[in-house]
Write an enzyme that holds these catalytic residues in place. Structure first.
Site, PDB file in Angstrom:
ATOM      1  CD  GLU A 175      -2.783  -1.296   2.400  1.00  0.00           C
ATOM      2  OE1 GLU A 175      -2.653  -0.479   3.316  1.00  0.00           O
ATOM      3  OE2 GLU A 175      -3.664  -2.165   2.386  1.00  0.00           O
ATOM      4  CD  GLU A 285      -4.626  -7.903   1.400  1.00  0.00           C
ATOM      5  OE1 GLU A 285      -5.495  -7.213   1.967  1.00  0.00           O
ATOM      6  OE2 GLU A 285      -3.421  -7.680   1.507  1.00  0.00           O
TER       7      GLU A 285
HETATM    8  C1  XIL Z   1      -6.341  -6.597   8.065  1.00  0.00           C
HETATM    9  C2  XIL Z   1      -6.679  -7.822   8.893  1.00  0.00           C
HETATM   10  O1  XIL Z   1      -7.576  -8.622   8.150  1.00  0.00           O
HETATM   11  C3  XIL Z   1      -7.304  -7.399  10.211  1.00  0.00           C
HETATM   12  O2  XIL Z   1      -7.456  -8.526  11.072  1.00  0.00           O
HETATM   13  C4  XIL Z   1      -6.424  -6.368  10.918  1.00  0.00           C
HETATM   14  O3  XIL Z   1      -7.099  -5.881  12.054  1.00  0.00           O
HETATM   15  C5  XIL Z   1      -6.108  -5.202   9.989  1.00  0.00           C
HETATM   16  O4  XIL Z   1      -5.513  -5.703   8.787  1.00  0.00           O
HETATM   17  N1  XIL Z   1      -4.963  -4.765   3.501  1.00  0.00           N
HETATM   18  C6  XIL Z   1      -3.970  -5.595   3.953  1.00  0.00           C
HETATM   19  C7  XIL Z   1      -4.222  -6.518   5.076  1.00  0.00           C
HETATM   20  O5  XIL Z   1      -2.895  -5.658   3.325  1.00  0.00           O
HETATM   21  O6  XIL Z   1      -3.086  -6.750   5.853  1.00  0.00           O
HETATM   22  C8  XIL Z   1      -5.342  -6.018   5.959  1.00  0.00           C
HETATM   23  O7  XIL Z   1      -5.626  -7.020   6.908  1.00  0.00           O
HETATM   24  C9  XIL Z   1      -6.561  -5.674   5.130  1.00  0.00           C
HETATM   25  C10 XIL Z   1      -6.242  -4.572   4.140  1.00  0.00           C
END
Ligand code: XIL
Length: 390
Positions: A175, A285
């Site tokens: 990100e 994701e």
């Molecule tokens: C999220 C997790 O799913 C949660 O449990 C945590 O509280 C916050 O992070 N983008 C990403 C992930 O790259 O690491 C994130 O995961 C969601 C958004």
């Protein structure tokens, strides 16, 4: 043979799926002895898409009872590959200088090795879930570029080194493109890493990761980069990284979408654009929420703590009806279209990873974004992904 049994399985499943899902007693389902057989006899996404790309999920093993027996069955039968949801993030695994907390990440690795599930690491460098000590000197003042760069190196060397030979690939930086649009520049997020080191911190991170495990694939991972200004910025950034010799294998398009804004056309084009740079693609994701606006920002509309009811609230009868059959069907149609696009680009796509195993184990739990409901019953979206196989 594998394909034949996958097709047979599909057929049996499609017949069986005329039984309305809601008719199965949910509490019963979790305790009946045949409740696991029910999951085992589902078509397996990892087999159905075996010739196209890997199918993944995110997991974490902070406590031995995190997952029910049915959850574990879904994990083992449906997925080829797992990403730690939180346990390899800097704040979790490296909370202070010299202190490493390996327990949860090692437990995940052990589980995956015992069950022939590959592991992808997530994430070495991020602006979130990263403690301040990385950026402070002994007096609590801003650390020098030199010191922060040395810490970046030590963090990556130790973490990647710990799992050397066991991790398929790493999300090296996560990100880094800013949300506020500026399509004619890389538009890097003004993070603590950026301020301490400068824009070359990304290249260094890739180089350190490659030195620590030369065989691991290395990824740049981000949300919203498949469309609009962020896509343009990501292309500029990637061209620069490649030019500067960053050993990058693939781009991770996170894929946190909502029914409101599924970017089919843009996604199709973005995959082709990244491929034209010589890169592979991960859908890293994936989730499609029934409500909300999607995106990948932490807490944009309260995602991490999303409630079990629609974000828009509403009268109690509406709440009781959530999710409606229409919403579930729209989600199924959305997933089917996405998987058609993924298959079109199967030569470029390494893996499609869902961000969670079911609507309970999801950061967007309240918006029911995944293929299985909270009791691991397959949703219409699961059927649709099975049927989307061309
Ligand atoms: C999220 C997790 O799913 C949660 O449990 C945590 O509280 C916050 O992070 N983008 C990403 C992930 O790259 O690491 C994130 O995961 C969601 C958004």
């Amino acid at each position: 043979m594998k394909e034949l049994s996958a097709h047979l399985c599909c057929l049996l499943f499609l017949v069986a799926s005329f039984v309305p899902l809601g008719a199965k007693g949910q509490d019963n389902a979790a305790t009946q002895p045949d409740s696991l057989v029910e999951i085992q006899s589902l078509p397996r996404l990892k087999d159905i898409y075996a010739k196209d790309f890997l199918i993944g999920t995110c997991l974490d093993f902070y406590s031995p009872d995190t997952y029910s027996a049915r959850d574990l069955e879904v994990i083992k039968s449906q997925f080829d590959v797992a990403t730690p949801e939180n346990s390899m993030k800097p704040g979790n695994i490296h909370p202070s200088e010299g202190q490493w907390d390996w327990a949860a990440a090692d437990a995940l690795m052990k589980f995956c090795q015992e069950n022939s599930i590959q592991v992808t690491g997530h994430t070495l460098v991020w602006h979130e879930q990263t403690p301040n000590w990385f950026f402070l000197d002994a007096n609590g003042d801003k650390a020098s570029r030199q010191q922060v760069l040395a810490r970046l190196k030590e963090h990556i060397e130790t973490l990647v080194g710990h799992f050397k030979g066991k991790v398929k690939g790493w999300d090296v930086v996560n990100e880094v493109v800013r949300d506020r649009p500026d399509p004619n520049t890389e538009n890097l997020r003004p993070s603590r890493w950026f301020h301490a080191i400068g824009s070359d911190y990304i290249t260094w991170a890739f180089k350190y990761a490659h030195e620590a495990d030369p065989n691991a694939e290395l990824y740049y991972n981000d949300y919203g980069i498949e469309q609009g200004a962020k896509h343009k910025s990501s292309m500029l950034l990637l061209k620069r990284l490649i030019h500067d010799g960053a050993p990058i294998t693939a781009v991770g398009i996170q894929g946190h979408w909502s029914l409101r804004n599924l970017p089919y056309k843009e996604l199709d084009q973005a995959i082709a654009d990244y491929q034209s740079l010589g890169l592979k693609i991960n859908i890293s994701e994936l989730d499609v929420t029934l409500t909300g606006s999607g995106g990948g920002q932490l807490n944009p509309g309260g995602n991490a703590g999303a409630s079990a009811t629609p974000a828009s609230g509403g009268v109690s009868s509406r709440r009781r009806r959530f999710p409606t059959p229409e919403q579930l069907q729209a989600q199924a149609d959305g997933y089917a279209k996405l998987f058609q696009i993924f298959q079109k680009h199967k030569d470029a796509i390494i893996r499609v990873t869902f961000w969670g195993i079911n609507d309970h184990h999801s950061w967007e739990a309240g918006r029911r974004p995944l293929l299985f409901d909270g009791q691991d019953n397959p949703k219409p979206a699961f059927r649709a992904v099975v049927q989307a196989k061309d």
